[in-house]
Design a protein around this motif. Structure first.
Motif, PDB file in Angstrom:
ATOM      1  N   CYS A  18      88.148 -23.568 102.240  1.00 49.71           N
ATOM      2  CA  CYS A  18      87.641 -23.965 100.922  1.00 49.71           C
ATOM      3  C   CYS A  18      86.118 -23.921 100.932  1.00 49.71           C
ATOM      4  CB  CYS A  18      88.088 -25.381 100.573  1.00 49.71           C
ATOM      5  SG  CYS A  18      89.844 -25.509 100.251  1.00 49.71           S
ATOM      6  N   ASN A  19      85.551 -23.406  99.875  1.00 51.98           N
ATOM      7  CA  ASN A  19      84.105 -23.361  99.744  1.00 51.98           C
ATOM      8  C   ASN A  19      83.736 -24.244  98.564  1.00 51.98           C
ATOM      9  OD1 ASN A  19      81.424 -22.771  99.500  1.00 51.98           O
ATOM     10  ND2 ASN A  19      81.680 -20.565  99.641  1.00 51.98           N
ATOM     11  N   PRO A  20      83.250 -25.463  98.825  1.00 53.50           N
ATOM     12  CA  PRO A  20      83.008 -26.407  97.732  1.00 53.50           C
ATOM     13  C   PRO A  20      81.938 -25.965  96.739  1.00 53.50           C
ATOM     14  CG  PRO A  20      82.120 -27.251  99.787  1.00 53.50           C
ATOM     15  CD  PRO A  20      82.887 -26.002 100.122  1.00 53.50           C
ATOM     16  N   ILE A  21      81.041 -25.065  97.137  1.00 54.29           N
ATOM     17  CA  ILE A  21      80.014 -24.618  96.193  1.00 54.29           C
ATOM     18  C   ILE A  21      80.395 -23.320  95.504  1.00 54.29           C
ATOM     19  CG2 ILE A  21      78.122 -25.812  97.335  1.00 54.29           C
ATOM     20  CD1 ILE A  21      77.303 -23.081  98.502  1.00 54.29           C
ATOM     21  N   GLY A  22      81.479 -22.710  95.915  1.00 52.29           N
ATOM     22  CA  GLY A  22      81.959 -21.501  95.263  1.00 52.29           C
ATOM     23  C   GLY A  22      81.621 -20.237  96.025  1.00 52.29           C
ATOM     24  N   GLU A  23      82.263 -19.169  95.596  1.00 53.94           N
ATOM     25  CA  GLU A  23      82.080 -17.839  96.182  1.00 53.94           C
ATOM     26  C   GLU A  23      80.901 -17.158  95.497  1.00 53.94           C
ATOM     27  OE1 GLU A  23      84.318 -13.529  95.708  1.00 53.94           O
ATOM     28  OE2 GLU A  23      85.345 -15.352  95.064  1.00 53.94           O
ATOM     29  N   LYS A  24      79.968 -16.631  96.291  1.00 49.62           N
ATOM     30  CA  LYS A  24      78.805 -15.944  95.736  1.00 49.62           C
ATOM     31  C   LYS A  24      79.267 -14.639  95.107  1.00 49.62           C
ATOM     32  CE  LYS A  24      75.114 -15.922  98.235  1.00 49.62           C
ATOM     33  NZ  LYS A  24      74.095 -15.582  99.259  1.00 49.62           N
ATOM     34  N   VAL A  25      78.938 -14.431  93.815  1.00 52.46           N
ATOM     35  CA  VAL A  25      79.317 -13.197  93.129  1.00 52.46           C
ATOM     36  C   VAL A  25      78.113 -12.310  92.793  1.00 52.46           C
ATOM     37  CG1 VAL A  25      81.497 -14.059  92.200  1.00 52.46           C
ATOM     38  CG2 VAL A  25      79.415 -14.341  90.866  1.00 52.46           C
ATOM     39  N   ALA A  26      76.910 -12.884  92.805  1.00 49.01           N
ATOM     40  CA  ALA A  26      75.724 -12.061  92.514  1.00 49.01           C
ATOM     41  C   ALA A  26      74.458 -12.792  92.937  1.00 49.01           C
ATOM     42  CB  ALA A  26      75.647 -11.737  91.026  1.00 49.01           C
ATOM     43  N   GLU A  27      73.447 -12.010  93.314  1.00 47.71           N
ATOM     44  CA  GLU A  27      72.083 -12.494  93.550  1.00 47.71           C
ATOM     45  C   GLU A  27      71.157 -11.638  92.700  1.00 47.71           C
ATOM     46  OE1 GLU A  27      70.600 -12.533  97.540  1.00 47.71           O
ATOM     47  OE2 GLU A  27      71.885 -14.203  98.104  1.00 47.71           O
ATOM     48  N   ILE A  28      70.298 -12.305  91.923  1.00 51.88           N
ATOM     49  CA  ILE A  28      69.400 -11.591  91.021  1.00 51.88           C
ATOM     50  C   ILE A  28      67.963 -12.019  91.330  1.00 51.88           C
ATOM     51  CG2 ILE A  28      68.809 -11.124  88.615  1.00 51.88           C
ATOM     52  CD1 ILE A  28      72.079 -12.765  89.247  1.00 51.88           C
ATOM     53  N   PRO A  29      67.136 -11.146  91.906  1.00 52.94           N
ATOM     54  CA  PRO A  29      65.730 -11.493  92.131  1.00 52.94           C
ATOM     55  C   PRO A  29      64.983 -11.517  90.806  1.00 52.94           C
ATOM     56  CG  PRO A  29      66.221  -9.295  92.990  1.00 52.94           C
ATOM     57  CD  PRO A  29      67.492  -9.843  92.436  1.00 52.94           C
ATOM     58  N   LEU A  30      64.058 -12.481  90.675  1.00 52.36           N
ATOM     59  CA  LEU A  30      63.276 -12.587  89.445  1.00 52.36           C
ATOM     60  C   LEU A  30      61.793 -12.429  89.732  1.00 52.36           C
ATOM     61  CD1 LEU A  30      64.859 -15.556  87.469  1.00 52.36           C
ATOM     62  CD2 LEU A  30      65.205 -13.127  87.148  1.00 52.36           C
ATOM     63  N   SER A  31      61.121 -11.702  88.867  1.00 50.60           N
ATOM     64  CA  SER A  31      59.670 -11.562  88.874  1.00 50.60           C
ATOM     65  C   SER A  31      59.162 -11.874  87.478  1.00 50.60           C
ATOM     66  CB  SER A  31      59.268 -10.136  89.262  1.00 50.60           C
ATOM     67  OG  SER A  31      59.657  -9.855  90.578  1.00 50.60           O
ATOM     68  N   GLY A  33      57.922 -11.890  83.904  1.00 46.30           N
ATOM     69  CA  GLY A  33      57.962 -10.964  82.789  1.00 46.30           C
ATOM     70  C   GLY A  33      59.033  -9.896  82.838  1.00 46.30           C
ATOM     71  N   GLU A  34      59.834  -9.868  83.887  1.00 41.62           N
ATOM     72  CA  GLU A  34      60.891  -8.866  83.996  1.00 41.62           C
ATOM     73  C   GLU A  34      62.255  -9.523  83.803  1.00 41.62           C
ATOM     74  OE1 GLU A  34      60.571  -6.751  87.675  1.00 41.62           O
ATOM     75  OE2 GLU A  34      58.507  -6.153  87.288  1.00 41.62           O
ATOM     76  N   ILE A  35      63.196  -8.740  83.312  1.00 44.38           N
ATOM     77  CA  ILE A  35      64.558  -9.239  83.134  1.00 44.38           C
ATOM     78  C   ILE A  35      65.382  -8.779  84.320  1.00 44.38           C
ATOM     79  CG2 ILE A  35      66.645  -9.102  81.730  1.00 44.38           C
ATOM     80  CD1 ILE A  35      64.783  -8.756  79.292  1.00 44.38           C
ATOM     81  N   GLY A  36      66.035  -9.738  84.969  1.00 38.99           N
ATOM     82  CA  GLY A  36      66.954  -9.428  86.066  1.00 38.99           C
ATOM     83  C   GLY A  36      68.372  -9.520  85.543  1.00 38.99           C
ATOM     84  N   SER A  37      69.202  -8.548  85.880  1.00 44.11           N
ATOM     85  CA  SER A  37      70.567  -8.493  85.347  1.00 44.11           C
ATOM     86  C   SER A  37      71.576  -8.237  86.455  1.00 44.11           C
ATOM     87  CB  SER A  37      70.692  -7.366  84.318  1.00 44.11           C
ATOM     88  OG  SER A  37      69.800  -7.569  83.250  1.00 44.11           O
ATOM     89  N   THR A  38      72.816  -8.622  86.182  1.00 45.66           N
ATOM     90  CA  THR A  38      73.913  -8.318  87.094  1.00 45.66           C
ATOM     91  C   THR A  38      74.612  -7.054  86.623  1.00 45.66           C
ATOM     92  OG1 THR A  38      75.559  -9.544  85.803  1.00 45.66           O
ATOM     93  CG2 THR A  38      74.382 -10.770  87.516  1.00 45.66           C
ATOM     94  N   ASN A  39      75.351  -6.447  87.520  1.00 42.54           N
ATOM     95  CA  ASN A  39      76.337  -5.452  87.113  1.00 42.54           C
ATOM     96  C   ASN A  39      77.468  -6.234  86.470  1.00 42.54           C
ATOM     97  OD1 ASN A  39      74.975  -3.214  88.182  1.00 42.54           O
ATOM     98  ND2 ASN A  39      75.756  -3.660  90.228  1.00 42.54           N
ATOM     99  N   PRO A  40      78.324  -5.591  85.677  1.00 43.20           N
ATOM    100  CA  PRO A  40      79.437  -6.330  85.070  1.00 43.20           C
ATOM    101  C   PRO A  40      80.293  -7.009  86.145  1.00 43.20           C
ATOM    102  CG  PRO A  40      79.223  -4.169  84.075  1.00 43.20           C
ATOM    103  CD  PRO A  40      78.287  -4.186  85.247  1.00 43.20           C
ATOM    104  N   ILE A  41      80.630  -8.277  85.885  1.00 45.33           N
ATOM    105  CA  ILE A  41      81.444  -9.078  86.806  1.00 45.33           C
ATOM    106  C   ILE A  41      82.772  -9.346  86.127  1.00 45.33           C
ATOM    107  CG2 ILE A  41      81.613 -11.249  88.071  1.00 45.33           C
ATOM    108  CD1 ILE A  41      78.525 -11.372  87.973  1.00 45.33           C
ATOM    109  N   ASP A  42      83.867  -9.020  86.806  1.00 41.06           N
ATOM    110  CA  ASP A  42      85.210  -9.229  86.267  1.00 41.06           C
ATOM    111  C   ASP A  42      85.595 -10.694  86.476  1.00 41.06           C
ATOM    112  OD1 ASP A  42      87.565  -8.502  85.040  1.00 41.06           O
ATOM    113  OD2 ASP A  42      88.506  -7.776  86.891  1.00 41.06           O
TER     114      ASP A  42
END
Length: 162
Positions: A18-31, A33-42
């Motif tokens: 069991c992972n009490p904090i959840g399964e990592k599905v994405a990491e998005i770096p932020l800078s 003035g820029e928009i960080g986005s994920t690929n579509p997640i099912d």
């Protein structure tokens, strides 16, 4: 007796996995003035996506991570959530590390070494319950604060729980 041992082993394995904090599905770096986005997640109806921020704070800078992030969640071209979160207003901190760093400061009196503490951690910011099955896109934008410190160290981490 053998059945009891197997049952006990299965219970222990299920609890350990069991992972009490959840399964990592994405990491998005932020800078800045820029928009960080994920690929579509099912995702499925009822899944809970938790937004975590991974940040670094320096003891020699005032205000720490006092900034906001705008985020947008879309599915099939429809806006699901558009909101803003304040990074320091999180609920839980995990994976905290503290190190002592230094830099050389030059002045007319000569060079001197300045020391500061660097704290890195992940902080839970927001939970979103998925309303229906589908593919979801997540967009994030850093909107104010001391961007220079976070260009390389600021990440959004999405974790899924059911």
């Amino acid at each position: 007796m053998f059945k009891k041992n197997i049952l006990a082993a299965l219970v222990i394995l299920s609890l350990a996995s069991c992972n009490p904090i959840g399964e990592k599905v994405a990491e998005i770096p932020l800078s800045a003035g820029e928009i960080g986005s994920t690929n579509p997640i099912d995702l499925k109806k009822g899944d809970v996506i938790t937004i975590w921020s991974k940040i670094a704070e320096r003891s020699d800078k005032e205000g720490g991570a006092a900034f906001k992030i705008k985020y947008n969640v879309e599915s099939n071209g429809q806006n699901i959530v558009f909101d803003t979160l304040r990074v320091n207003e999180g609920n839980h901190k995990i994976n905290a590390e503290k190190t002592t760093e230094s830099y050389t400061q030059s002045s007319s009196a000569g060079d001197s070494t300045k020391y500061y503490t660097l704290k890195q951690f992940e902080i839970e910011n927001k939970k979103i319950t998925i309303p229906h099955d589908g593919k979801y896109n997540f967009d994030f934008k850093l909107v104010n604060g001391d961007y220079g410190l976070f260009n390389n160290d600021m990440l959004i981490i999405l974790r899924k729980t059911k």
